[in-house]
Design a protein around this motif. Structure first.
Motif, PDB file in Angstrom:
ATOM      1  N   ALA A 222       0.810  -1.222   0.000  1.00 15.74           N
ATOM      2  CA  ALA A 222       0.000   0.000   0.000  1.00 15.74           C
ATOM      3  C   ALA A 222       0.840   1.267   0.000  1.00 15.74           C
ATOM      4  N   GLN A 223       2.111   1.155   0.390  1.00 15.51           N
ATOM      5  CA  GLN A 223       2.983   2.324   0.422  1.00 15.51           C
ATOM      6  C   GLN A 223       3.932   2.386  -0.769  1.00 15.51           C
ATOM      7  N   GLY A 224       3.703   1.521  -1.752  1.00 12.62           N
ATOM      8  CA  GLY A 224       4.514   1.564  -2.963  1.00 12.62           C
ATOM      9  C   GLY A 224       5.847   0.861  -2.864  1.00 12.62           C
ATOM     10  N   ARG A 225       5.996  -0.060  -1.899  1.00 10.13           N
ATOM     11  CA  ARG A 225       7.234  -0.816  -1.727  1.00 10.13           C
ATOM     12  C   ARG A 225       7.054  -2.232  -2.281  1.00 10.13           C
ATOM     13  N   PRO A 226       8.098  -2.823  -2.859  1.00  8.60           N
ATOM     14  CA  PRO A 226       7.988  -4.188  -3.401  1.00  8.60           C
ATOM     15  C   PRO A 226       7.673  -5.192  -2.292  1.00  8.60           C
ATOM     16  N   LYS A 227       6.589  -5.933  -2.453  1.00 11.97           N
ATOM     17  CA  LYS A 227       6.182  -6.881  -1.425  1.00 11.97           C
ATOM     18  C   LYS A 227       7.225  -7.968  -1.195  1.00 11.97           C
ATOM     19  N   ALA A 228       7.967  -8.309  -2.225  1.00 14.92           N
ATOM     20  CA  ALA A 228       8.962  -9.369  -2.084  1.00 14.92           C
ATOM     21  C   ALA A 228       9.973  -9.057  -0.989  1.00 14.92           C
ATOM     22  N   PHE A 229      10.210  -7.772  -0.714  1.00  9.80           N
ATOM     23  CA  PHE A 229      11.230  -7.378   0.251  1.00  9.80           C
ATOM     24  C   PHE A 229      10.679  -6.660   1.478  1.00  9.80           C
ATOM     25  N   TYR A 230       9.440  -6.204   1.417  1.00 11.54           N
ATOM     26  CA  TYR A 230       8.887  -5.436   2.533  1.00 11.54           C
ATOM     27  C   TYR A 230       7.570  -6.024   3.037  1.00 11.54           C
ATOM     28  N   ARG A 231       7.399  -7.334   2.900  1.00 12.44           N
ATOM     29  CA  ARG A 231       6.133  -7.943   3.314  1.00 12.44           C
ATOM     30  C   ARG A 231       6.132  -8.380   4.777  1.00 12.44           C
ATOM     31  N   HIS A 232       7.304  -8.480   5.407  1.00 15.33           N
ATOM     32  CA  HIS A 232       7.390  -8.934   6.798  1.00 15.33           C
ATOM     33  C   HIS A 232       8.001  -7.865   7.692  1.00 15.33           C
ATOM     34  N   ARG A 233       7.528  -7.833   8.938  1.00 11.53           N
ATOM     35  CA  ARG A 233       8.213  -7.026   9.938  1.00 11.53           C
ATOM     36  C   ARG A 233       9.546  -7.699  10.264  1.00 11.53           C
ATOM     37  N   ILE A 234      10.546  -6.906  10.589  1.00 11.69           N
ATOM     38  CA  ILE A 234      11.828  -7.469  11.010  1.00 11.69           C
ATOM     39  C   ILE A 234      11.614  -8.353  12.233  1.00 11.69           C
ATOM     40  N   HIS A 235      10.705  -7.955  13.092  1.00 13.90           N
ATOM     41  CA  HIS A 235      10.376  -8.705  14.310  1.00 13.90           C
ATOM     42  C   HIS A 235       9.918 -10.132  13.980  1.00 13.90           C
ATOM     43  N   ASP A 236       9.217 -10.292  12.863  1.00 14.05           N
ATOM     44  CA  ASP A 236       8.671 -11.607  12.509  1.00 14.05           C
ATOM     45  C   ASP A 236       9.760 -12.637  12.239  1.00 14.05           C
ATOM     46  N   LYS A 237      10.912 -12.189  11.750  1.00 14.18           N
ATOM     47  CA  LYS A 237      11.990 -13.100  11.367  1.00 14.18           C
ATOM     48  C   LYS A 237      13.234 -12.935  12.254  1.00 14.18           C
ATOM     49  N   CYS A 238      13.123 -12.133  13.287  1.00 13.82           N
ATOM     50  CA  CYS A 238      14.290 -11.776  14.107  1.00 13.82           C
ATOM     51  C   CYS A 238      14.881 -12.976  14.840  1.00 13.82           C
ATOM     52  N   ASN A 239      16.212 -13.035  14.892  1.00 16.01           N
ATOM     53  CA  ASN A 239      16.876 -14.129  15.608  1.00 16.01           C
ATOM     54  C   ASN A 239      16.707 -14.009  17.126  1.00 16.01           C
ATOM     55  N   ARG A 240      16.247 -12.839  17.606  1.00 14.33           N
ATOM     56  CA  ARG A 240      16.009 -12.644  19.035  1.00 14.33           C
ATOM     57  C   ARG A 240      14.532 -12.807  19.401  1.00 14.33           C
ATOM     58  N   ARG A 241      13.712 -13.206  18.448  1.00 21.82           N
ATOM     59  CA  ARG A 241      12.268 -13.275  18.666  1.00 21.82           C
ATOM     60  C   ARG A 241      11.881 -14.210  19.819  1.00 21.82           C
ATOM     61  N   ALA A 242      12.570 -15.327  19.953  1.00 24.19           N
ATOM     62  CA  ALA A 242      12.218 -16.278  21.008  1.00 24.19           C
ATOM     63  C   ALA A 242      12.345 -15.644  22.393  1.00 24.19           C
ATOM     64  N   TYR A 243      13.297 -14.736  22.539  1.00 21.98           N
ATOM     65  CA  TYR A 243      13.471 -14.069  23.833  1.00 21.98           C
ATOM     66  C   TYR A 243      12.344 -13.073  24.098  1.00 21.98           C
ATOM     67  N   PHE A 244      11.858 -12.437  23.049  1.00 25.73           N
ATOM     68  CA  PHE A 244      10.686 -11.569  23.207  1.00 25.73           C
ATOM     69  C   PHE A 244       9.511 -12.405  23.685  1.00 25.73           C
ATOM     70  N   ASP A 245       9.302 -13.544  23.035  1.00 27.96           N
ATOM     71  CA  ASP A 245       8.187 -14.413  23.394  1.00 27.96           C
ATOM     72  C   ASP A 245       8.282 -14.901  24.840  1.00 27.96           C
ATOM     73  N   SER A 246       9.514 -15.008  25.336  1.00 25.31           N
ATOM     74  CA  SER A 246       9.730 -15.481  26.705  1.00 25.31           C
ATOM     75  C   SER A 246       9.767 -14.340  27.716  1.00 25.31           C
ATOM     76  N   GLY A 247       9.630 -13.102  27.233  1.00 20.71           N
ATOM     77  CA  GLY A 247       9.665 -11.960  28.128  1.00 20.71           C
ATOM     78  C   GLY A 247      11.049 -11.626  28.644  1.00 20.71           C
ATOM     79  N   LEU A 248      12.088 -11.986  27.885  1.00 24.45           N
ATOM     80  CA  LEU A 248      13.464 -11.717  28.297  1.00 24.45           C
ATOM     81  C   LEU A 248      14.012 -10.560  27.474  1.00 24.45           C
ATOM     82  N   PHE A 249      14.259  -9.423  28.133  1.00 28.59           N
ATOM     83  CA  PHE A 249      14.651  -8.203  27.440  1.00 28.59           C
ATOM     84  C   PHE A 249      15.988  -7.655  27.940  1.00 28.59           C
ATOM     85  N   VAL A 250      16.725  -7.027  27.044  1.00 30.41           N
ATOM     86  CA  VAL A 250      17.922  -6.283  27.414  1.00 30.41           C
ATOM     87  C   VAL A 250      17.461  -5.016  28.132  1.00 30.41           C
TER      88      VAL A 250
END
Length: 398
Positions: A222-250
């Motif tokens: 909707a903002q004119g960006r190629p979906k192939a590269f801007y379809r996901h939030r960085i959070h969705d694929k982040c290598n630290r995501r499991a720690y967010f899910d566990s409530g473990l924060f820096v």
């Protein structure tokens, strides 16, 4: 880089063969292009046929109010390699950074391309456009006029970087130059936004590869960006995501959690509100990206990221919505559905942790009482806080 009379006429395949590229290497390049464009590998044969017949396209690369970061990123592409892009796929006719010519010569080259390849060339723009002409002149001409002149006969326009896409750092308040994105000026041409400060090199080449291969604009959001590269939030694929899910924060940049890979949201990470391919494609040939290296995402591919407060302060409200995120309450309620699923998983995880904790606490208390009253019968029933009316999971974290 003078004007090539055959630019835009010879195919990419013919040009590659003339440079001594083998058929095997050509097919390897097509495989890489298929992946870089975000296409399914089953479409590789279609890409091969398209590239065999696709003609090299003249490209004019303009720089407005910029730091040259986008150009610097572009020349570091590894998939495909820069030489394949420059010598096989495109004919870069004008670039303030890469052109050998300068002054009147290079400006004359730009005008020749406009006339000889009207409707065929691609215009890439890096940097924001100042509203006030005196802030940026190119060859004695206001930058805005140069942009309008070059865009008039272009096939389409690539807005490389957050400056040309949204206005960028130069547009930060109080914005003395009147910096604005190119879409505020150009209304009659298709514009593909490729934001980032700068964009990932392979995203830049992937977008232009799609244009050259298929001759069309890739599917945009909707903002004119190629979906192939801007379809996901960085959070969705982040290598630290499991720690967010566990409530473990820096909690701070010198705590042990940072070394252990805990989530950086509390120290300002904008991953939950930023759309980009950083966590998937990564930088420098796929080596790493800011979050992996211990620095919170600053949201550089999103509009107005420069005015969202300090980079190390978390954004409690999703821009443009009434949705808030409170990491201290992850799991006490579903952060969630309104964040587009960012924390539904986290909510369930933390609720379970809290309930398990209460189970153990209740069991310890029961055992202690029983040790003093062995003659009394033990009662059965759900632990405190887990009855049908306890309300666990219904708390608000939004």
């Amino acid at each position: 880089m003078g004007v090539s009379k055959v630019a835009g006429r010879k195919t990419i395949y013919e040009t590659a063969m003339e440079r001594g590229v083998t058929r095997r290497d050509f097919l390897k390049m097509c495989t890489v292009l298929t992946a870089v464009m975000g296409l399914d590998i089953t479409l590789e044969e279609k890409v091969v046929k398209a590239v065999e017949s696709a003609k090299r396209v003249p490209v004019i690369w303009l720089q407005m109010q910029d730091c040259t970061g986008c150009s610097e990123s572009f020349i570091r592409t590894t998939h495909p390699k820069l030489e394949s892009v420059l010598f096989d796929m495109i004919s870069l006719e004008y670039s303030e950074v890469l052109s050998a010519a300068s002054g009147h010569q290079v400006e004359e080259a730009r005008r020749k391309v406009i006339e000889e390849y009207a409707g065929e060339y691609v215009l890439a723009v890096e940097g924001s456009v100042p509203k006030n002409a005196e802030y940026l002149m190119v060859g004695g001409v206001p930058a805005k006029d140069v942009l309008l002149e070059t865009a008039a006969k272009a096939k389409l326009i690539l807005a490389y970087g957050s400056c040309s896409s949204w206005g960028g750092i130069a547009a930060a308040g109080p914005n003395p130059t009147g910096a604005m994105p190119i879409t505020d000026i150009i209304k009659d041409k298709p514009v593909i936004r490729v934001p980032g400060c700068p964009p990932i090199a392979e995203v830049m080449t992937g977008v232009i590869a799609h244009v050259l291969t298929f001759g069309t604009v890739p599917e945009l959001d909707a903002q004119g960006r190629p979906k192939a590269f801007y379809r996901h939030r960085i959070h969705d694929k982040c290598n630290r995501r499991a720690y967010f899910d566990s409530g473990l924060f820096v909690e701070s940049f010198d705590d042990e959690g940072l070394k252990q890979g805990y989530c950086l949201y509390k120290v300002g990470c904008k991953g939950p509100t930023t759309y980009n391919s950083c966590a998937e494609m990564r930088w420098n040939g796929g080596v790493s990206y800011p979050i992996q290296s211990g620095n919170p995402c600053i949201g550089c591919s999103e509009n107005a990221f420069w005015d969202m407060g300090p980079f190390t302060t978390r954004v409690s409200q999703i821009p443009g919505t009434q949705t808030t995120i409170n990491p201290d309450l992850v799991g006490l309620g579903l952060l969630g559905g309104t964040v587009g699923g960012v924390a539904i998983h986290a909510g369930a995880t933390a609720v379970k942790k809290m309930m398990d904790g209460k189970k153990h606490a209740a069991a310890d208390s029961h055992d202690e009482t029983a040790s003093h009253h062995d003659d009394k019968p033990k009662k059965s029933g759900p632990p405190p806080g887990q009855g049908p009316n306890s309300g666990i999971g219904g708390g608000a974290s939004v």
